[in-house]
Design a protein around this motif. Structure first.
Motif, PDB file in Angstrom:
ATOM      1  N   UNK A  67      87.776  76.562  18.941  1.00  0.00           N
ATOM      2  CA  UNK A  67      86.414  77.127  18.924  1.00  0.00           C
ATOM      3  C   UNK A  67      85.363  76.039  19.108  1.00  0.00           C
ATOM      4  N   UNK A  68      85.561  74.895  18.477  1.00  0.00           N
ATOM      5  CA  UNK A  68      84.598  73.801  18.608  1.00  0.00           C
ATOM      6  C   UNK A  68      84.578  73.263  20.037  1.00  0.00           C
ATOM      7  N   UNK A  69      85.741  73.147  20.646  1.00  0.00           N
ATOM      8  CA  UNK A  69      85.825  72.651  22.023  1.00  0.00           C
ATOM      9  C   UNK A  69      85.180  73.648  22.977  1.00  0.00           C
ATOM     10  N   UNK A  70      85.460  74.922  22.805  1.00  0.00           N
ATOM     11  CA  UNK A  70      84.868  75.926  23.692  1.00  0.00           C
ATOM     12  C   UNK A  70      83.348  75.985  23.530  1.00  0.00           C
ATOM     13  N   UNK A  71      82.865  75.813  22.307  1.00  0.00           N
ATOM     14  CA  UNK A  71      81.415  75.778  22.087  1.00  0.00           C
ATOM     15  C   UNK A  71      80.806  74.568  22.798  1.00  0.00           C
ATOM     16  N   UNK A  72      81.491  73.452  22.740  1.00  0.00           N
ATOM     17  CA  UNK A  72      81.010  72.247  23.407  1.00  0.00           C
ATOM     18  C   UNK A  72      80.999  72.435  24.924  1.00  0.00           C
ATOM     19  N   UNK A  73      82.040  73.056  25.458  1.00  0.00           N
ATOM     20  CA  UNK A  73      82.066  73.349  26.900  1.00  0.00           C
ATOM     21  C   UNK A  73      80.921  74.290  27.275  1.00  0.00           C
ATOM     22  N   UNK A  74      80.584  75.207  26.395  1.00  0.00           N
ATOM     23  CA  UNK A  74      79.436  76.086  26.635  1.00  0.00           C
ATOM     24  C   UNK A  74      78.134  75.308  26.686  1.00  0.00           C
ATOM     25  N   UNK A  75      78.010  74.298  25.795  1.00  0.00           N
ATOM     26  CA  UNK A  75      76.800  73.469  25.813  1.00  0.00           C
ATOM     27  C   UNK A  75      76.739  72.622  27.083  1.00  0.00           C
ATOM     28  N   UNK A  76      77.903  72.180  27.574  1.00  0.00           N
ATOM     29  CA  UNK A  76      77.925  71.447  28.848  1.00  0.00           C
ATOM     30  C   UNK A  76      77.426  72.372  29.955  1.00  0.00           C
ATOM     31  N   UNK A  77      77.925  73.601  29.958  1.00  0.00           N
ATOM     32  CA  UNK A  77      77.560  74.556  31.018  1.00  0.00           C
ATOM     33  C   UNK A  77      76.085  74.931  30.986  1.00  0.00           C
ATOM     34  N   UNK A  78      75.515  75.064  29.785  1.00  0.00           N
ATOM     35  CA  UNK A  78      74.113  75.485  29.731  1.00  0.00           C
ATOM     36  C   UNK A  78      73.130  74.315  29.680  1.00  0.00           C
ATOM     37  N   UNK A  79      73.647  73.084  29.728  1.00  0.00           N
ATOM     38  CA  UNK A  79      72.784  71.912  29.796  1.00  0.00           C
ATOM     39  C   UNK A  79      72.294  71.391  28.463  1.00  0.00           C
ATOM     40  N   UNK A  88      67.574  68.937  17.148  1.00  0.00           N
ATOM     41  CA  UNK A  88      67.123  68.831  18.527  1.00  0.00           C
ATOM     42  C   UNK A  88      67.070  67.421  19.078  1.00  0.00           C
ATOM     43  N   UNK A  89      67.446  66.429  18.253  1.00  0.00           N
ATOM     44  CA  UNK A  89      67.499  65.046  18.738  1.00  0.00           C
ATOM     45  C   UNK A  89      68.735  64.836  19.597  1.00  0.00           C
ATOM     46  N   UNK A  90      68.689  63.797  20.412  1.00  0.00           N
ATOM     47  CA  UNK A  90      69.860  63.443  21.208  1.00  0.00           C
ATOM     48  C   UNK A  90      70.963  62.901  20.298  1.00  0.00           C
ATOM     49  N   UNK A  91      72.195  63.283  20.607  1.00  0.00           N
ATOM     50  CA  UNK A  91      73.356  62.738  19.907  1.00  0.00           C
ATOM     51  C   UNK A  91      73.738  61.464  20.646  1.00  0.00           C
ATOM     52  N   UNK A  92      73.915  60.348  19.929  1.00  0.00           N
ATOM     53  CA  UNK A  92      74.246  59.081  20.605  1.00  0.00           C
ATOM     54  C   UNK A  92      75.518  59.200  21.456  1.00  0.00           C
ATOM     55  N   UNK A  93      75.495  58.537  22.616  1.00  0.00           N
ATOM     56  CA  UNK A  93      76.623  58.576  23.541  1.00  0.00           C
ATOM     57  C   UNK A  93      77.930  58.156  22.870  1.00  0.00           C
ATOM     58  N   UNK A  94      77.881  57.132  22.037  1.00  0.00           N
ATOM     59  CA  UNK A  94      79.107  56.662  21.368  1.00  0.00           C
ATOM     60  C   UNK A  94      79.716  57.766  20.507  1.00  0.00           C
ATOM     61  N   UNK A  95      78.880  58.532  19.834  1.00  0.00           N
ATOM     62  CA  UNK A  95      79.379  59.643  19.012  1.00  0.00           C
ATOM     63  C   UNK A  95      80.001  60.718  19.898  1.00  0.00           C
ATOM     64  N   UNK A  96      79.355  61.023  21.017  1.00  0.00           N
ATOM     65  CA  UNK A  96      79.881  62.035  21.933  1.00  0.00           C
ATOM     66  C   UNK A  96      81.194  61.594  22.570  1.00  0.00           C
ATOM     67  N   UNK A  97      81.322  60.313  22.846  1.00  0.00           N
ATOM     68  CA  UNK A  97      82.570  59.817  23.414  1.00  0.00           C
ATOM     69  C   UNK A  97      83.709  59.919  22.400  1.00  0.00           C
ATOM     70  N   UNK A  98      83.407  59.655  21.132  1.00  0.00           N
ATOM     71  CA  UNK A  98      84.425  59.709  20.082  1.00  0.00           C
ATOM     72  C   UNK A  98      84.749  61.146  19.684  1.00  0.00           C
ATOM     73  N   UNK A  99      83.715  61.980  19.597  1.00  0.00           N
ATOM     74  CA  UNK A  99      83.859  63.378  19.173  1.00  0.00           C
ATOM     75  C   UNK A  99      83.110  64.281  20.140  1.00  0.00           C
ATOM     76  N   UNK A 100      83.651  64.511  21.317  1.00  0.00           N
ATOM     77  CA  UNK A 100      82.900  65.268  22.322  1.00  0.00           C
ATOM     78  C   UNK A 100      82.601  66.709  21.917  1.00  0.00           C
ATOM     79  N   UNK A 101      83.254  67.226  20.914  1.00  0.00           N
ATOM     80  CA  UNK A 101      83.013  68.595  20.458  1.00  0.00           C
ATOM     81  C   UNK A 101      81.937  68.667  19.379  1.00  0.00           C
ATOM     82  N   UNK A 102      81.403  67.514  18.979  1.00  0.00           N
ATOM     83  CA  UNK A 102      80.400  67.526  17.915  1.00  0.00           C
ATOM     84  C   UNK A 102      79.149  68.258  18.354  1.00  0.00           C
ATOM     85  N   UNK A 103      78.522  68.908  17.394  1.00  0.00           N
ATOM     86  CA  UNK A 103      77.277  69.614  17.702  1.00  0.00           C
ATOM     87  C   UNK A 103      76.096  69.038  16.937  1.00  0.00           C
TER      88      UNK A 103
END
Length: 117
Positions: A67-79, A88-103
């Motif tokens: 569910x977390x991965x699919x939600x993340x893919x949805x966020x990729x799709x909707x920008x 509403x702040x940007x999530x640091x790139x390093x965090x996204x690389x380590x945990x790409x499903x994080x919200x």
């Protein structure tokens, strides 16, 4: 995060999703194979029940990850990928690389965990 990075993360998420779906199929097959009724004594039934409980827990954990991965893919799709859903702040790139499903950004993640106890 640039388009190339997001594309790589999307591919990583899709691969993880496929691996989880495959794992869930194997767990389902294993669960079915344990459902075969046979003349078992009480000890065998106890072991079987513990095994089924373990399989159920593993399946639950994998479904949550899915569910977390699919939600993340949805966020990729909707920008909206890479933007904290809480503040509403940007999530640091390093965090996204380590945990790409994080919200959540780290600050909001810590707040969520503190609330959960």
């Amino acid at each position: 995060m640039n388009r190339t990075d997001i594309k790589a993360i999307r591919q990583k998420l899709q691969l993880q999703r496929d691996e989880i779906l495959d794992f869930l199929r194997r767990l389902e097959d294993e669960t079915r194979s344990r459902d075969v009724e046979s003349g078992q004594d009480v000890a065998d039934q106890c072991v079987l029940n513990m095994s089924k409980e373990s399989l159920f827990e593993r399946r639950s954990q994998q479904r949550l990850a899915l569910r977390m991965i699919e939600a993340s893919l949805g966020r990729v799709a909707d920008g909206s990928f890479g933007v904290c859903v809480a503040c509403g702040d940007d999530i640091p790139d390093r965090r996204l690389e380590a945990l790409p499903w994080t919200q959540y950004c780290l600050r909001c993640q810590e707040a969520v965990e503190d609330e959960a106890g």
